[in-house]
Design a protein around this motif. Structure first.
Motif, PDB file in Angstrom:
ATOM      1  N   VAL A  91       0.699  -1.166   0.051  1.00  0.00           N
ATOM      2  CA  VAL A  91       0.017  -0.049   0.016  1.00  0.00           C
ATOM      3  C   VAL A  91       0.915   1.191   0.194  1.00  0.00           C
ATOM      4  O   VAL A  91       1.561   1.295   0.845  1.00  0.00           O
ATOM      5  CB  VAL A  91      -0.991   0.030   1.214  1.00  0.00           C
ATOM      6  N   TYR A  92       0.753   2.023  -1.118  1.00  0.00           N
ATOM      7  CA  TYR A  92       1.445   3.326  -0.998  1.00  0.00           C
ATOM      8  C   TYR A  92       0.495   4.306  -2.185  1.00  0.00           C
ATOM      9  O   TYR A  92       0.686   4.001  -3.498  1.00  0.00           O
ATOM     10  CB  TYR A  92       2.813   3.410  -1.522  1.00  0.00           C
ATOM     11  N   PHE A  93      -0.075   5.118  -1.483  1.00  0.00           N
ATOM     12  CA  PHE A  93      -0.823   6.058  -2.465  1.00  0.00           C
ATOM     13  C   PHE A  93      -0.049   7.401  -2.466  1.00  0.00           C
ATOM     14  O   PHE A  93      -0.406   8.324  -3.151  1.00  0.00           O
ATOM     15  CB  PHE A  93      -2.341   6.276  -2.300  1.00  0.00           C
ATOM     16  N   GLY A  94       0.499   7.790  -1.258  1.00  0.00           N
ATOM     17  CA  GLY A  94       1.030   8.978  -1.060  1.00  0.00           C
ATOM     18  C   GLY A  94       0.114  10.105  -0.286  1.00  0.00           C
ATOM     19  O   GLY A  94       0.408  11.051   0.052  1.00  0.00           O
ATOM     20  N   ASP A  95      -1.162   9.614   0.124  1.00  0.00           N
ATOM     21  CA  ASP A  95      -2.037  10.066   0.916  1.00  0.00           C
ATOM     22  C   ASP A  95      -2.192   9.232   1.991  1.00  0.00           C
ATOM     23  O   ASP A  95      -2.976   7.996   1.938  1.00  0.00           O
ATOM     24  CB  ASP A  95      -3.381  10.219   0.139  1.00  0.00           C
ATOM     25  N   ARG A  96      -1.631   9.657   3.176  1.00  0.00           N
ATOM     26  CA  ARG A  96      -1.981   8.649   4.325  1.00  0.00           C
ATOM     27  C   ARG A  96      -3.246   8.201   4.632  1.00  0.00           C
ATOM     28  O   ARG A  96      -3.761   7.334   5.062  1.00  0.00           O
ATOM     29  CB  ARG A  96      -1.364   9.496   5.651  1.00  0.00           C
ATOM     30  N   GLU A  97      -4.147   9.287   4.796  1.00  0.00           N
ATOM     31  CA  GLU A  97      -5.433   8.926   5.096  1.00  0.00           C
ATOM     32  C   GLU A  97      -6.094   7.902   4.168  1.00  0.00           C
ATOM     33  O   GLU A  97      -6.814   6.873   4.705  1.00  0.00           O
ATOM     34  CB  GLU A  97      -6.443   9.992   4.934  1.00  0.00           C
ATOM     35  N   LEU A  98      -5.893   8.010   2.743  1.00  0.00           N
ATOM     36  CA  LEU A  98      -6.712   7.073   1.922  1.00  0.00           C
ATOM     37  C   LEU A  98      -5.729   5.597   2.029  1.00  0.00           C
ATOM     38  O   LEU A  98      -6.283   4.663   1.917  1.00  0.00           O
ATOM     39  CB  LEU A  98      -6.253   7.349   0.382  1.00  0.00           C
ATOM     40  N   GLU A  99      -4.357   5.686   2.582  1.00  0.00           N
ATOM     41  CA  GLU A  99      -3.891   4.453   2.841  1.00  0.00           C
ATOM     42  C   GLU A  99      -4.401   3.775   3.807  1.00  0.00           C
ATOM     43  O   GLU A  99      -4.497   2.618   3.996  1.00  0.00           O
ATOM     44  CB  GLU A  99      -2.455   4.698   3.045  1.00  0.00           C
ATOM     45  N   LEU A 100      -4.524   4.428   4.952  1.00  0.00           N
ATOM     46  CA  LEU A 100      -4.879   3.650   6.230  1.00  0.00           C
ATOM     47  C   LEU A 100      -6.763   3.316   5.795  1.00  0.00           C
ATOM     48  O   LEU A 100      -7.013   1.959   6.541  1.00  0.00           O
ATOM     49  CB  LEU A 100      -5.197   4.721   7.559  1.00  0.00           C
ATOM     50  N   GLU A 101      -7.389   3.854   5.298  1.00  0.00           N
ATOM     51  CA  GLU A 101      -8.732   3.291   4.785  1.00  0.00           C
ATOM     52  C   GLU A 101      -8.647   2.244   3.977  1.00  0.00           C
ATOM     53  O   GLU A 101      -9.278   1.208   4.115  1.00  0.00           O
ATOM     54  CB  GLU A 101      -9.503   4.600   4.195  1.00  0.00           C
ATOM     55  N   PHE A 102      -7.740   2.218   2.934  1.00  0.00           N
ATOM     56  CA  PHE A 102      -7.642   1.197   2.134  1.00  0.00           C
ATOM     57  C   PHE A 102      -7.119  -0.212   2.928  1.00  0.00           C
ATOM     58  O   PHE A 102      -7.878  -1.091   2.562  1.00  0.00           O
ATOM     59  CB  PHE A 102      -6.453   1.379   1.109  1.00  0.00           C
ATOM     60  N   MET A 103      -6.278   0.280   3.894  1.00  0.00           N
ATOM     61  CA  MET A 103      -5.733  -1.019   4.577  1.00  0.00           C
ATOM     62  C   MET A 103      -6.789  -1.586   5.487  1.00  0.00           C
ATOM     63  O   MET A 103      -6.887  -2.874   5.530  1.00  0.00           O
ATOM     64  CB  MET A 103      -4.719  -0.606   5.579  1.00  0.00           C
ATOM     65  N   ALA A 104      -7.789  -0.616   5.960  1.00  0.00           N
ATOM     66  CA  ALA A 104      -8.758  -1.378   6.532  1.00  0.00           C
ATOM     67  C   ALA A 104      -9.565  -2.106   5.922  1.00  0.00           C
ATOM     68  O   ALA A 104     -10.367  -2.990   6.340  1.00  0.00           O
ATOM     69  CB  ALA A 104      -9.642  -0.047   7.327  1.00  0.00           C
ATOM     70  N   ASP A 105     -10.167  -1.793   4.726  1.00  0.00           N
ATOM     71  CA  ASP A 105     -10.763  -2.447   3.569  1.00  0.00           C
ATOM     72  C   ASP A 105     -10.159  -3.684   3.485  1.00  0.00           C
ATOM     73  O   ASP A 105     -10.995  -4.870   3.196  1.00  0.00           O
ATOM     74  CB  ASP A 105     -11.209  -1.566   2.401  1.00  0.00           C
ATOM     75  N   GLU A 106      -9.092  -3.778   2.838  1.00  0.00           N
ATOM     76  CA  GLU A 106      -8.178  -4.934   2.864  1.00  0.00           C
ATOM     77  C   GLU A 106      -8.334  -5.964   3.949  1.00  0.00           C
ATOM     78  O   GLU A 106      -8.638  -7.310   3.844  1.00  0.00           O
ATOM     79  CB  GLU A 106      -6.833  -4.672   2.357  1.00  0.00           C
ATOM     80  N   LEU A 107      -8.221  -5.315   5.377  1.00  0.00           N
ATOM     81  CA  LEU A 107      -8.214  -6.108   6.337  1.00  0.00           C
ATOM     82  C   LEU A 107      -9.726  -6.856   6.497  1.00  0.00           C
ATOM     83  O   LEU A 107      -9.860  -7.930   6.933  1.00  0.00           O
ATOM     84  CB  LEU A 107      -7.681  -5.471   7.665  1.00  0.00           C
ATOM     85  N   LYS A 108     -10.801  -6.131   6.249  1.00  0.00           N
ATOM     86  CA  LYS A 108     -12.107  -6.657   6.381  1.00  0.00           C
ATOM     87  C   LYS A 108     -12.230  -7.722   5.164  1.00  0.00           C
ATOM     88  O   LYS A 108     -12.747  -8.725   5.726  1.00  0.00           O
ATOM     89  CB  LYS A 108     -13.119  -5.260   6.172  1.00  0.00           C
ATOM     90  N   GLU A 109     -11.862  -7.471   4.254  1.00  0.00           N
ATOM     91  CA  GLU A 109     -12.070  -8.555   3.146  1.00  0.00           C
ATOM     92  C   GLU A 109     -11.265  -9.914   3.553  1.00  0.00           C
ATOM     93  O   GLU A 109     -11.751 -10.968   3.449  1.00  0.00           O
ATOM     94  CB  GLU A 109     -11.591  -8.159   1.831  1.00  0.00           C
ATOM     95  N   MET A 110      -9.953  -9.695   4.185  1.00  0.00           N
ATOM     96  CA  MET A 110      -9.220 -10.890   4.339  1.00  0.00           C
ATOM     97  C   MET A 110      -9.862 -11.405   5.590  1.00  0.00           C
ATOM     98  O   MET A 110      -9.828 -12.757   5.880  1.00  0.00           O
ATOM     99  CB  MET A 110      -7.805 -10.455   4.897  1.00  0.00           C
ATOM    100  N   TYR A 111     -10.481 -10.816   6.787  1.00  0.00           N
ATOM    101  CA  TYR A 111     -11.339 -11.329   7.862  1.00  0.00           C
ATOM    102  C   TYR A 111     -12.482 -12.283   7.271  1.00  0.00           C
ATOM    103  O   TYR A 111     -12.794 -13.317   7.563  1.00  0.00           O
ATOM    104  CB  TYR A 111     -11.479 -10.334   8.645  1.00  0.00           C
ATOM    105  N   THR A 112     -13.133 -11.553   6.434  1.00  0.00           N
ATOM    106  CA  THR A 112     -14.528 -12.107   5.642  1.00  0.00           C
ATOM    107  C   THR A 112     -14.248 -13.283   4.955  1.00  0.00           C
ATOM    108  O   THR A 112     -15.041 -14.198   4.927  1.00  0.00           O
ATOM    109  CB  THR A 112     -15.467 -11.224   5.204  1.00  0.00           C
ATOM    110  N   SER A 113     -13.017 -13.236   4.430  1.00  0.00           N
ATOM    111  CA  SER A 113     -12.559 -14.506   3.756  1.00  0.00           C
ATOM    112  C   SER A 113     -12.111 -15.581   4.397  1.00  0.00           C
ATOM    113  O   SER A 113     -11.817 -16.352   3.700  1.00  0.00           O
ATOM    114  CB  SER A 113     -11.748 -13.911   2.426  1.00  0.00           C
ATOM    115  N   GLY A 114     -11.774 -15.342   5.732  1.00  0.00           N
ATOM    116  CA  GLY A 114     -11.193 -16.363   6.519  1.00  0.00           C
ATOM    117  C   GLY A 114      -9.624 -16.402   6.562  1.00  0.00           C
ATOM    118  O   GLY A 114      -9.041 -17.460   6.700  1.00  0.00           O
ATOM    119  N   ILE A 115      -9.000 -15.386   5.717  1.00  0.00           N
ATOM    120  CA  ILE A 115      -7.688 -15.440   5.496  1.00  0.00           C
ATOM    121  C   ILE A 115      -6.909 -15.224   7.035  1.00  0.00           C
ATOM    122  O   ILE A 115      -5.960 -15.627   7.523  1.00  0.00           O
ATOM    123  CB  ILE A 115      -7.159 -14.488   4.541  1.00  0.00           C
TER     124      ILE A 115
END
Length: 67
Positions: A18-42
């Motif tokens: 994750v690197y967008f150059g915008d810290r807030e967007l990076e944090l939000e993207f990480m949260a979305d990815e983590l949610k997907e990983m959790y719901t997928s059982g990863i």
């Protein structure tokens, strides 16, 4: 897991760099990815919960700085 770096390392283990150059967007993207990983059982609930707490704290710090 104690720091944002640890969260980034968790995401990197699964091919998420994750690197967008915008810290807030990076944090939000990480949260979305983590949610997907959790719901997928990863990742389990404990990893997801710890990582989300760290991301929320980082977002709060970022928002305090911009005010």
């Amino acid at each position: 897991m104690k720091t944002l770096y640890d969260v980034q390392q968790l995401l990197m283990r699964f091919g998420n760099y994750v690197y967008f150059g915008d810290r807030e967007l990076e944090l939000e993207f990480m949260a979305d990815e983590l949610k997907e990983m959790y719901t997928s059982g990863i990742i389990d609930r404990t990893e997801w919960s710890n990582a989300m707490t760290i991301l929320q704290m980082e977002l709060a710090k970022l928002n305090r700085k911009t005010m």
